[in-house]
Enzyme design. Structure first.
Site, PDB file in Angstrom:
ATOM      1  N   CYS A  31       0.834  -1.209   0.000  1.00 34.64           N
ATOM      2  CA  CYS A  31       0.000   0.000   0.000  1.00 34.64           C
ATOM      3  C   CYS A  31       0.866   1.255   0.000  1.00 34.64           C
ATOM      4  CB  CYS A  31      -0.919  -0.055   1.229  1.00 34.64           C
ATOM      5  SG  CYS A  31      -1.788   1.471   1.594  1.00 34.64           S
ATOM      6  N   CYS A  34       0.142   3.788   2.705  1.00 31.25           N
ATOM      7  CA  CYS A  34       0.574   3.246   4.002  1.00 31.25           C
ATOM      8  C   CYS A  34       2.059   3.512   4.213  1.00 31.25           C
ATOM      9  CB  CYS A  34       0.324   1.738   4.075  1.00 31.25           C
ATOM     10  SG  CYS A  34      -1.410   1.262   3.964  1.00 31.25           S
TER      11      CYS A  34
END
Length: 112
Positions: A31, A34
């Site tokens: 991600c 993230c």
């Protein structure tokens, strides 16, 4: 203060069976947002260590925790107070948003 990486057993002990204010970041290696959030989250952990504890859960390694917490989108920061989910921020938000929500719950807890 360092951000604690949690597994299922540690999550229960550290977060659910704890009276402290906890911020738990749900993330995954693949991600992009993230990964972008990691330095900001570590900075928050250092600056707000006096009011909250900080942990993170890799959803790929610990899908049962993500499922139990209703995580459907990452990154997500879930706020726990006395072992209960009380709030969350989904997506990459400005640092000030995380600071405000944690300070709000810390103030409410102190007021009692």
């Amino acid at each position: 203060m360092a951000v604690k990486a949690l597994t299922q057993n540690r999550f229960t002990d550290e977060v659910l069976n704890n009276s402290a204010l906890y911020a738990v970041r749900f993330w995954a290696e693949w991600c992009g947002p993230c990964r972008a959030m990691k330095p900001l989250y570590e900075e928050l952990a250092g600056e707000l260590a006096n009011i909250a504890q900080f942990a993170e859960v890799d959803i790929d390694a610990n899908p049962e925790i993500a499922s139990a917490c209703g995580i459907t989108s990452i990154p997500a920061v879930v706020i726990f107070q006395a072992g209960n989910m009380v709030d969350q921020i989904v997506g990459l938000a400005p640092k000030s948003a995380y600071e405000a929500i944690l300070k709000e719950y810390a103030t409410a807890a102190a007021a009692g």
